[in-house]
Design an enzyme around this catalytic site. Structure first.
Site, PDB file in Angstrom:
ATOM      1  N   ASP A 173      43.643  30.351  50.437  1.00  0.00           N
ATOM      2  CA  ASP A 173      42.912  31.219  49.519  1.00  0.00           C
ATOM      3  C   ASP A 173      43.835  31.815  48.466  1.00  0.00           C
ATOM      4  OD1 ASP A 173      40.888  30.651  51.228  1.00  0.00           O
ATOM      5  OD2 ASP A 173      40.748  32.661  52.107  1.00  0.00           O
TER       6      ASP A 173
ATOM      7  N   LEU B 241      33.925  33.936  49.527  1.00  0.00           N
ATOM      8  CA  LEU B 241      34.440  33.536  48.213  1.00  0.00           C
ATOM      9  C   LEU B 241      35.824  34.137  47.975  1.00  0.00           C
ATOM     10  CD1 LEU B 241      31.142  33.886  46.139  1.00  0.00           C
ATOM     11  CD2 LEU B 241      32.094  31.834  47.223  1.00  0.00           C
TER      12      LEU B 241
HETATM   13  P1  ADP Z   1      35.799  37.496  51.492  1.00  0.00           P
HETATM   14  O1  ADP Z   1      37.253  37.307  51.312  1.00  0.00           O
HETATM   15  O2  ADP Z   1      35.083  36.265  51.897  1.00  0.00           O
HETATM   16  O3  ADP Z   1      35.133  38.135  50.326  1.00  0.00           O
HETATM   17  P2  ADP Z   1      36.705  39.284  53.511  1.00  0.00           P
HETATM   18  O4  ADP Z   1      35.989  39.978  54.627  1.00  0.00           O
HETATM   19  O5  ADP Z   1      37.861  38.436  53.817  1.00  0.00           O
HETATM   20  O6  ADP Z   1      35.594  38.469  52.710  1.00  0.00           O
HETATM   21  O7  ADP Z   1      37.205  40.345  52.459  1.00  0.00           O
HETATM   22  C1  ADP Z   1      36.366  41.380  52.008  1.00  0.00           C
HETATM   23  C2  ADP Z   1      37.212  42.632  51.883  1.00  0.00           C
HETATM   24  O8  ADP Z   1      38.084  42.551  50.716  1.00  0.00           O
HETATM   25  C3  ADP Z   1      36.395  43.885  51.658  1.00  0.00           C
HETATM   26  O9  ADP Z   1      35.915  44.406  52.873  1.00  0.00           O
HETATM   27  C4  ADP Z   1      37.453  44.805  51.029  1.00  0.00           C
HETATM   28  O10 ADP Z   1      38.297  45.331  52.016  1.00  0.00           O
HETATM   29  C5  ADP Z   1      38.272  43.836  50.175  1.00  0.00           C
HETATM   30  N1  ADP Z   1      37.714  43.880  48.816  1.00  0.00           N
HETATM   31  C6  ADP Z   1      37.013  42.925  48.193  1.00  0.00           C
HETATM   32  N2  ADP Z   1      36.603  43.318  46.951  1.00  0.00           N
HETATM   33  C7  ADP Z   1      37.066  44.571  46.816  1.00  0.00           C
HETATM   34  C8  ADP Z   1      36.952  45.563  45.790  1.00  0.00           C
HETATM   35  N3  ADP Z   1      36.287  45.349  44.653  1.00  0.00           N
HETATM   36  N4  ADP Z   1      37.515  46.767  46.027  1.00  0.00           N
HETATM   37  C9  ADP Z   1      38.185  47.013  47.183  1.00  0.00           C
HETATM   38  N5  ADP Z   1      38.329  46.146  48.172  1.00  0.00           N
HETATM   39  C10 ADP Z   1      37.768  44.942  48.015  1.00  0.00           C
HETATM   40 MG    MG Z   2      38.634  36.746  52.844  1.00  0.00          MG
END
Ligand code: ADP
Ligand code: MG
Length: 366
Positions: free
Chosen positions: A156, A109
């Protein structure tokens, strides 16, 4: 310039146009009513501190001169954003950042784009950098590709920055900067909702396979003498010899046509037709592009069994989320059906949520 600020940035689902944003094709994401909030305060000592409500995330600290490889784990996206800004000549003197999320991370997402674009927007505010949305999107992309090591396209970032309530964003990725146009979504007026099924699965091959698909598409485009694979003619799959490249190209071509069909169906409020197109997209991603996984396939099957008009995986694949278009009164049946199918496989319980098309990144008064 300001000392403190707060930005809310939504996640996104891609309605259709999967794996097209690096192939010069059209994509149709929408921002959703689930956000990452970035609260930021300026510092002047060259230090960046980040706090996050992610489970297990302790405070992370690094200098504004941080380089790839110097930060790992959850804070890489935050550090990557500071680095990507500096790479473009936008130096900041330091910041305290607090990240709060209503978006399950790693669910396809785009919590990552919400995080990077939220941090870039907040720093733009704090330091009066004067960045436009295109630049913020590029900073977010550069953070993911150059620092985290995920070679993502720009879809995105554009979706989470430019989305508007009640609309998807049609993005033509063959132009630089990408051309965008809002597409009004009226299925709710006609008694339908969009459901996200966050599978909870995240297969470790996701990153490697994503890079492999990009490379295969580039190879196919090169063999066909094209800048973008999405521009290939119908004869492309005959002209290619390699069976894998043929299949990848078939997905890119049929998916490009499906985006046009989906935009047409949306404009005519022809929801069963849109549903059929969504489900066909899933089959193409599963069979020709081979980026689905059992958890996504079962989520889609279960949604259709529960009466959804259409369903497909969304995002890069190998886990993450599926979407389904269905009637609100069928959401509970869909949830029960998906949960029962997951239980039978002994997979953990997926999260089923109704989402609405929401506004992109915006500043919120403190
Ligand atoms: P997606 O974009 O589908 O959620 P990704 O693996 O691309 O999955 O991104 C997830 C990453 O984004 C997490 O591992 C973290 O590094 C970062 N992230 C997402 N939400 C947060 C948050 N609330 N605080 C810190 N980092 C975050
Ligand atoms: Mg991502």
């Amino acid at each position: 310039m300001t000392d403190v600020c707060r930005w809310d940035v939504p996640g996104r689902v891609n309605l259709i146009g999967e794996h097209l944003d690096y192939n010069g094709g059209p994509v149709l994401p929408m921002a959703i009513d689930r956000t990452v909030t970035v609260k930021a305060r300026a510092r002047d000592d060259g230090q960046v501190n980040v706090w996050s409500d992610l489970p297990g995330a302790a405070k992370a600290s690094f200098p504004t001169t941080v380089q790839p490889g110097e930060v790992d784990g959850w804070a890489t996206y935050a550090a990557g954003t500071i680095w990507a800004l500096a790479e473009r000549g936008h130096t900041v003197t330091g910041a305290d950042l607090v990240l709060e999320s209503r978006l399950p991370p790693g669910s396809g997402l785009s919590s990552s784009a919400a995080t990077t674009c939220g941090i870039a927007s907040a720093l733009d505010d704090l330091f009066g950098l004067g960045l436009d949305r295109t630049t913020i999107a590029l900073v977010g992309q550069h953070a993911e590709s150059g620092f985290v090591g995920a070679p993502v396209g720009l879809m995105d970032q554009i979706a989470v920055l430019e989305g508007t309530a009640g609309h998807a964003v049609l993005i033509d990725t063959s132009e630089t900067p990408h051309l965008t146009r809002p597409v009004e979504l009226e299925w709710e007026e006609d008694g339908l909702v969009l459901v996200v099924i966050a599978t909870g699965a995240h297969h470790s091959l996701a990153d490697g396979e994503y890079a492999a698909r990009r490379e295969e598409c580039e190879r196919a485009a090169e063999e066909l003498g094209l800048e973008w694979l999405a521009q290939a003619g119908l004869d492309a799959t005959v002209r290619l010899e390699d069976e894998t490249l043929k299949a990848r190209t078939r997905h890119v071509l049929t998916e490009t046509a499906r985006v046009r069909g989906a935009v047409n169906a949306i404009s005519r409020r022809a929801w069963p037709q849109l549903g059929t197109i969504l489900t066909a997209s899933h089959a193409s991603l599963r069979d020709d592009f081979q980026v689905s996984c059992p958890e996504l396939d079962v989520a889609v099957e279960a949604a259709l069994e529960a009466g959804a008009l259409g369903a497909r995986m969304t995002g890069g694949g190998f886990g993450g989320s599926a979407i389904a278009l269905t009637a609100p009164e069928q959401v509970q049946a869909l949830r029960e059906r998906v949960e029962a199918r997951y239980l039978a496989h002994q997979w953990s319980r997926p999260e089923v949520m109704v989402v609405h098309a929401a506004d992109g990144a915006h500043q919120v008064p403190n």
